[in-house]
Design a protein around this motif. Sequence first.
Motif, PDB file in Angstrom:
ATOM      1  N   HIS A  56      89.638  39.572  21.232  1.00  0.00           N
ATOM      2  CA  HIS A  56      88.433  39.175  20.431  1.00  0.00           C
ATOM      3  C   HIS A  56      88.307  40.347  19.376  1.00  0.00           C
ATOM      4  N   GLN A  57      89.065  40.319  18.288  1.00  0.00           N
ATOM      5  CA  GLN A  57      89.246  41.273  17.486  1.00  0.00           C
ATOM      6  C   GLN A  57      88.172  41.100  16.097  1.00  0.00           C
ATOM      7  N   ASP A  58      87.477  40.050  15.930  1.00  0.00           N
ATOM      8  CA  ASP A  58      86.518  39.906  15.056  1.00  0.00           C
ATOM      9  C   ASP A  58      85.269  39.823  15.589  1.00  0.00           C
ATOM     10  N   ALA A  59      85.017  40.745  16.446  1.00  0.00           N
ATOM     11  CA  ALA A  59      83.786  40.839  17.141  1.00  0.00           C
ATOM     12  C   ALA A  59      82.705  41.580  16.111  1.00  0.00           C
ATOM     13  N   GLU A  60      81.311  41.234  16.303  1.00  0.00           N
ATOM     14  CA  GLU A  60      80.273  41.948  15.521  1.00  0.00           C
ATOM     15  C   GLU A  60      80.262  43.603  15.775  1.00  0.00           C
ATOM     16  N   TYR A  61      80.478  43.796  17.057  1.00  0.00           N
ATOM     17  CA  TYR A  61      80.347  45.433  17.444  1.00  0.00           C
ATOM     18  C   TYR A  61      81.795  45.724  17.730  1.00  0.00           C
ATOM     19  N   PRO A  62      81.781  47.161  17.727  1.00  0.00           N
ATOM     20  CA  PRO A  62      82.972  47.893  18.090  1.00  0.00           C
ATOM     21  C   PRO A  62      83.023  48.049  19.578  1.00  0.00           C
ATOM     22  N   ILE A  63      84.316  48.260  19.958  1.00  0.00           N
ATOM     23  CA  ILE A  63      84.747  48.221  21.402  1.00  0.00           C
ATOM     24  C   ILE A  63      83.662  49.267  22.234  1.00  0.00           C
ATOM     25  N   LEU A  64      83.401  48.686  23.494  1.00  0.00           N
ATOM     26  CA  LEU A  64      82.320  49.353  24.201  1.00  0.00           C
ATOM     27  C   LEU A  64      83.261  50.538  24.956  1.00  0.00           C
ATOM     28  N   VAL A  65      82.710  51.710  24.669  1.00  0.00           N
ATOM     29  CA  VAL A  65      83.427  53.048  24.976  1.00  0.00           C
ATOM     30  C   VAL A  65      82.324  54.059  25.554  1.00  0.00           C
ATOM     31  N   PRO A  66      82.580  54.923  26.384  1.00  0.00           N
ATOM     32  CA  PRO A  66      81.349  55.805  26.638  1.00  0.00           C
ATOM     33  C   PRO A  66      80.812  56.569  25.520  1.00  0.00           C
ATOM     34  N   GLU A  67      79.484  56.782  25.700  1.00  0.00           N
ATOM     35  CA  GLU A  67      78.884  57.275  24.498  1.00  0.00           C
ATOM     36  C   GLU A  67      79.416  58.592  23.828  1.00  0.00           C
ATOM     37  N   ALA A  68      79.811  59.192  24.549  1.00  0.00           N
ATOM     38  CA  ALA A  68      80.479  60.631  23.881  1.00  0.00           C
ATOM     39  C   ALA A  68      81.640  60.260  22.926  1.00  0.00           C
ATOM     40  N   ASN A  69      82.178  59.254  23.234  1.00  0.00           N
ATOM     41  CA  ASN A  69      83.506  58.768  22.434  1.00  0.00           C
ATOM     42  C   ASN A  69      83.221  57.961  21.290  1.00  0.00           C
ATOM     43  N   SER A  70      81.877  57.439  21.037  1.00  0.00           N
ATOM     44  CA  SER A  70      81.709  56.410  20.272  1.00  0.00           C
ATOM     45  C   SER A  70      80.818  56.763  19.015  1.00  0.00           C
ATOM     46  N   ALA A  71      80.856  58.019  18.804  1.00  0.00           N
ATOM     47  CA  ALA A  71      80.034  58.539  17.551  1.00  0.00           C
ATOM     48  C   ALA A  71      80.487  58.245  16.206  1.00  0.00           C
ATOM     49  N   ASP A  72      82.044  58.086  16.283  1.00  0.00           N
ATOM     50  CA  ASP A  72      82.525  57.708  14.855  1.00  0.00           C
ATOM     51  C   ASP A  72      82.051  56.225  14.426  1.00  0.00           C
ATOM     52  N   ASN A  73      81.611  55.448  15.482  1.00  0.00           N
ATOM     53  CA  ASN A  73      81.291  54.013  15.008  1.00  0.00           C
ATOM     54  C   ASN A  73      79.894  53.694  14.508  1.00  0.00           C
ATOM     55  N   PHE A  74      79.146  54.572  14.590  1.00  0.00           N
ATOM     56  CA  PHE A  74      77.677  54.826  14.348  1.00  0.00           C
ATOM     57  C   PHE A  74      77.153  55.526  13.259  1.00  0.00           C
ATOM     58  N   VAL A  75      78.031  56.209  12.405  1.00  0.00           N
ATOM     59  CA  VAL A  75      77.665  57.100  11.408  1.00  0.00           C
ATOM     60  C   VAL A  75      76.892  55.943  10.389  1.00  0.00           C
ATOM     61  N   ALA A  76      76.073  56.533   9.340  1.00  0.00           N
ATOM     62  CA  ALA A  76      75.625  55.681   8.371  1.00  0.00           C
ATOM     63  C   ALA A  76      76.694  55.040   7.582  1.00  0.00           C
ATOM     64  N   SER A  77      76.714  53.796   7.441  1.00  0.00           N
ATOM     65  CA  SER A  77      77.387  52.873   6.674  1.00  0.00           C
ATOM     66  C   SER A  77      76.790  51.528   6.554  1.00  0.00           C
ATOM     67  N   ASP A  78      77.580  50.884   5.533  1.00  0.00           N
ATOM     68  CA  ASP A  78      76.940  49.390   5.365  1.00  0.00           C
ATOM     69  C   ASP A  78      77.146  48.644   6.596  1.00  0.00           C
ATOM     70  N   LYS A  79      77.966  48.940   7.678  1.00  0.00           N
ATOM     71  CA  LYS A  79      78.126  48.201   8.736  1.00  0.00           C
ATOM     72  C   LYS A  79      76.614  47.856   9.309  1.00  0.00           C
ATOM     73  N   TRP A  80      75.816  49.065   9.296  1.00  0.00           N
ATOM     74  CA  TRP A  80      74.572  49.129  10.068  1.00  0.00           C
ATOM     75  C   TRP A  80      73.376  49.060   9.029  1.00  0.00           C
ATOM     76  N   VAL A  81      73.689  48.859   7.675  1.00  0.00           N
ATOM     77  CA  VAL A  81      72.511  48.445   6.791  1.00  0.00           C
ATOM     78  C   VAL A  81      72.398  46.998   6.514  1.00  0.00           C
ATOM     79  N   LYS A  82      71.384  46.673   6.643  1.00  0.00           N
ATOM     80  CA  LYS A  82      70.854  45.248   6.447  1.00  0.00           C
ATOM     81  C   LYS A  82      69.880  45.230   5.209  1.00  0.00           C
TER      82      LYS A  82
END
Length: 208
Positions: A105-131
């Motif tokens: 399921h590669q066209d998902a809305e959210y990135p892969i579910l990984v432990p919090e310590a390994n997921s920081a790169d997914n949630f930096v400020a970017s237009d992915k999270w700007v609405k």
Amino acid sequence: MLADVANSPKLSNATKPGYVKYVKMDPTGANPTLITENDKVYLGDPFPHYEYGLNLTANYKNFDLTCFFQGVGERKVLMSGIGVRPFFNGSNLFAHQVDSWTPDHQDAEYPILVPEANSADNFVASDKWVKNGAYLRLKNIVLGYSLPKTFLEKAHIDGLRLYVSGQNLWTLSHFFPGYDPEVSYGGNLGGEFYPIMQTVTVGANLKF
């Protein structure tokens, strides 16, 4: 998938399949496979550029109608905290966050579910999270009916008006589904708010 990760710009070497994929914006062309401060672009601001309201009233025979619309325009909102990060600070998983990346399921809305310590790169400020935080909302609507005085005279009543009113019954917005665009988000706030209440009230105004 591994080859795509190796050949794509990334924030760090921790990146793996299922992470957010970034676009290289640095006009100098330096560091073609690394996202740096030079790749930042302006995405907008959280302050409404304008606010507006509209109050409508109408009467027809014994009926009366009042509608109040309110909204804001040209406002960008960066979501953070539990609003976008599953299990953030021990929180639960929202239903919409189940739509996360998997190899099947590669066209998902959210990135892969990984432990919090390994997921920081997914949630930096970017237009992915700007609405788009602009919205138009029907804040209040009231429909009333006043009974004819000839009908009330025998009961020695001067007036009787029946009405039904509703608050927050309709909102036009392109914001994150399930979230209130009227809330001021900031810091880690991303889901720690009381959901907007839709209220319907039935009542009567009686005069003797």
